[in-house]
Design an enzyme around this catalytic site. Sequence first.
Site, PDB file in Angstrom:
ATOM      1  N   LYS A 100      -0.486  10.071   0.680  1.00 22.52           N
ATOM      2  CA  LYS A 100      -0.486  11.386   1.338  1.00 22.52           C
ATOM      3  C   LYS A 100       0.676  11.478   2.325  1.00 22.52           C
ATOM      4  CE  LYS A 100      -5.395  12.079   0.979  1.00 22.52           C
ATOM      5  NZ  LYS A 100      -6.660  11.759   1.560  1.00 22.52           N
TER       6      LYS A 100
ATOM      7  N   LYS B 108      -2.282  -8.628  -9.960  1.00 26.62           N
ATOM      8  CA  LYS B 108      -3.560  -8.005 -10.341  1.00 26.62           C
ATOM      9  C   LYS B 108      -3.475  -6.490 -10.144  1.00 26.62           C
ATOM     10  CE  LYS B 108      -8.360  -8.324  -8.828  1.00 26.62           C
ATOM     11  NZ  LYS B 108      -9.060  -7.768  -9.870  1.00 26.62           N
TER      12      LYS B 108
ATOM     13  N   ASP C 168       0.849  -1.200   0.000  1.00 27.60           N
ATOM     14  CA  ASP C 168       0.000   0.000   0.000  1.00 27.60           C
ATOM     15  C   ASP C 168       0.881   1.245   0.000  1.00 27.60           C
ATOM     16  OD1 ASP C 168      -2.714  -1.187   0.238  1.00 27.60           O
ATOM     17  OD2 ASP C 168      -1.841  -2.033   2.049  1.00 27.60           O
TER      18      ASP C 168
ATOM     19  N   ASP D  77       4.504   0.593  -7.927  1.00 32.60           N
ATOM     20  CA  ASP D  77       4.239   1.461  -9.083  1.00 32.60           C
ATOM     21  C   ASP D  77       4.069   2.905  -8.607  1.00 32.60           C
ATOM     22  OD1 ASP D  77       1.824   1.218  -7.834  1.00 32.60           O
ATOM     23  OD2 ASP D  77       0.660   0.791  -9.640  1.00 32.60           O
TER      24      ASP D  77
ATOM     25  N   GLU E 208      -0.827  -4.720 -10.128  1.00 32.17           N
ATOM     26  CA  GLU E 208       0.094  -4.154 -11.121  1.00 32.17           C
ATOM     27  C   GLU E 208      -0.603  -3.981 -12.473  1.00 32.17           C
ATOM     28  OE1 GLU E 208       3.326  -6.816 -11.789  1.00 32.17           O
ATOM     29  OE2 GLU E 208       4.498  -5.353 -12.900  1.00 32.17           O
TER      30      GLU E 208
HETATM   31  C1  LIG Z   1      -1.929  -2.788  -2.644  1.00 32.02           C
HETATM   32  S1  LIG Z   1      -2.273  -4.410  -2.154  1.00 32.02           S
HETATM   33  C2  LIG Z   1      -1.236  -5.376  -3.238  1.00 32.02           C
HETATM   34  C3  LIG Z   1      -1.648  -6.811  -3.293  1.00 32.02           C
HETATM   35  C4  LIG Z   1      -0.788  -7.722  -4.170  1.00 32.02           C
HETATM   36  N1  LIG Z   1       0.572  -7.814  -3.694  1.00 32.02           N
HETATM   37  C5  LIG Z   1      -0.828  -7.275  -5.610  1.00 32.02           C
HETATM   38  O1  LIG Z   1       0.188  -6.776  -6.096  1.00 32.02           O
HETATM   39  O2  LIG Z   1      -1.888  -7.425  -6.258  1.00 32.02           O
HETATM   40  C6  LIG Z   1      -1.391  -4.520  -0.592  1.00 32.02           C
HETATM   41  C7  LIG Z   1      -1.811  -5.711   0.266  1.00 32.02           C
HETATM   42  O3  LIG Z   1      -0.976  -5.753   1.424  1.00 32.02           O
HETATM   43  C8  LIG Z   1      -1.771  -6.122   2.536  1.00 32.02           C
HETATM   44  N2  LIG Z   1      -1.069  -5.625   3.740  1.00 32.02           N
HETATM   45  C9  LIG Z   1      -0.755  -4.348   4.027  1.00 32.02           C
HETATM   46  N3  LIG Z   1      -0.079  -4.264   5.189  1.00 32.02           N
HETATM   47  C10 LIG Z   1       0.030  -5.548   5.654  1.00 32.02           C
HETATM   48  C11 LIG Z   1       0.620  -6.116   6.817  1.00 32.02           C
HETATM   49  N4  LIG Z   1       1.231  -5.353   7.734  1.00 32.02           N
HETATM   50  N5  LIG Z   1       0.530  -7.450   7.000  1.00 32.02           N
HETATM   51  C12 LIG Z   1      -0.089  -8.228   6.070  1.00 32.02           C
HETATM   52  N6  LIG Z   1      -0.656  -7.741   4.942  1.00 32.02           N
HETATM   53  C13 LIG Z   1      -0.594  -6.416   4.726  1.00 32.02           C
HETATM   54  C14 LIG Z   1      -3.121  -5.457   2.279  1.00 32.02           C
HETATM   55  O4  LIG Z   1      -4.175  -6.089   2.974  1.00 32.02           O
HETATM   56  C15 LIG Z   1      -3.250  -5.642   0.756  1.00 32.02           C
HETATM   57  O5  LIG Z   1      -3.912  -6.846   0.419  1.00 32.02           O
END
Ligand SMILES: C[S@@+](CC[C@H](N)C(=O)[O-])C[C@H]1O[C@@H](n2cnc3c(N)ncnc32)[C@H](O)[C@@H]1O
Length: 222
Positions: free
Chosen positions: A132, A202, A128, A164, A204
């Site tokens: 901001k 997905k 994530d 990205d 990406e």
């Molecule tokens: C932006 S999504 C990207 C998902 C995947 N890697 C992709 O590229 O499609 C980030 C994922 O990281 C998970 N996430 C964020 N912080 C985390 C943490 N501290 N422990 C486990 N999962 C986490 C979120 O729930 C989310 O599903």
Amino acid sequence: MTQPIRSFVRRSGRITKAQQHALDTLWSIYGVDTDQMLDLDTLFGRKAEKHFEIGFGRGDTLVTMAKTHPEHDYFGIDVHRPGIGHLLMEIKAAQLTNVRVLCADAVDVLQYHLPPQSLDTVYLFFPDPWPKKRHHKRRLVQSDFVQLLAGRIKSGGCLHLATDWQNYAEHILQVLEAAPEFVNCVTGGGFSPRPSTRPLTKFEQRGLRLGHDVWDLLYLRQ
Ligand SMILES: C[S@@+](CC[C@H](N)C(=O)[O-])C[C@H]1O[C@@H](n2cnc3c(N)ncnc32)[C@H](O)[C@@H]1O
């Protein structure tokens, strides 16, 4: 007691019947409860390289890598239940025996449930971005987190990240270049060309459709 800063927000998000069914019926097979220190060889029932994906989303990347390398063990962690349900269904459909799933905060698991020097590779794809400025402290990759990874990845092991979000990519590069335990796999430093071993995620694909660039970072644990 002050609450720790989390890198995620637990979204209630819609869960499909199939995903809920997978959570109800498959968690006991592929899910890993994080109430104690994990013994990874016991968990997988063999000695093999251990690859850990943090924040797998829907888990498609984890499944692709596990199919491609049945000789390695893969486990992933996320907190998003619909995505976990989806991954459980995919593991079952592909009849994979080399994948396990955790539902918890990766920071807690790294800190309290994974033994030192227990991981061969850690993947962090499209964390994530918390764009901001006032939210930058919620970004997963900070120097404390990198220190935690350094303690869990074996010497000679690998850390592979991709994002990205340019500003986050530059931040990650800065944090990793300052960590003496990690050495950049790219001669001369900087970002890496996308390794062919990294499946398109997905998240990406959505970014690429929107015209985003992608930055890969590859580091060796010294
Ligand atoms: C932006 S999504 C990207 C998902 C995947 N890697 C992709 O590229 O499609 C980030 C994922 O990281 C998970 N996430 C964020 N912080 C985390 C943490 N501290 N422990 C486990 N999962 C986490 C979120 O729930 C989310 O599903």
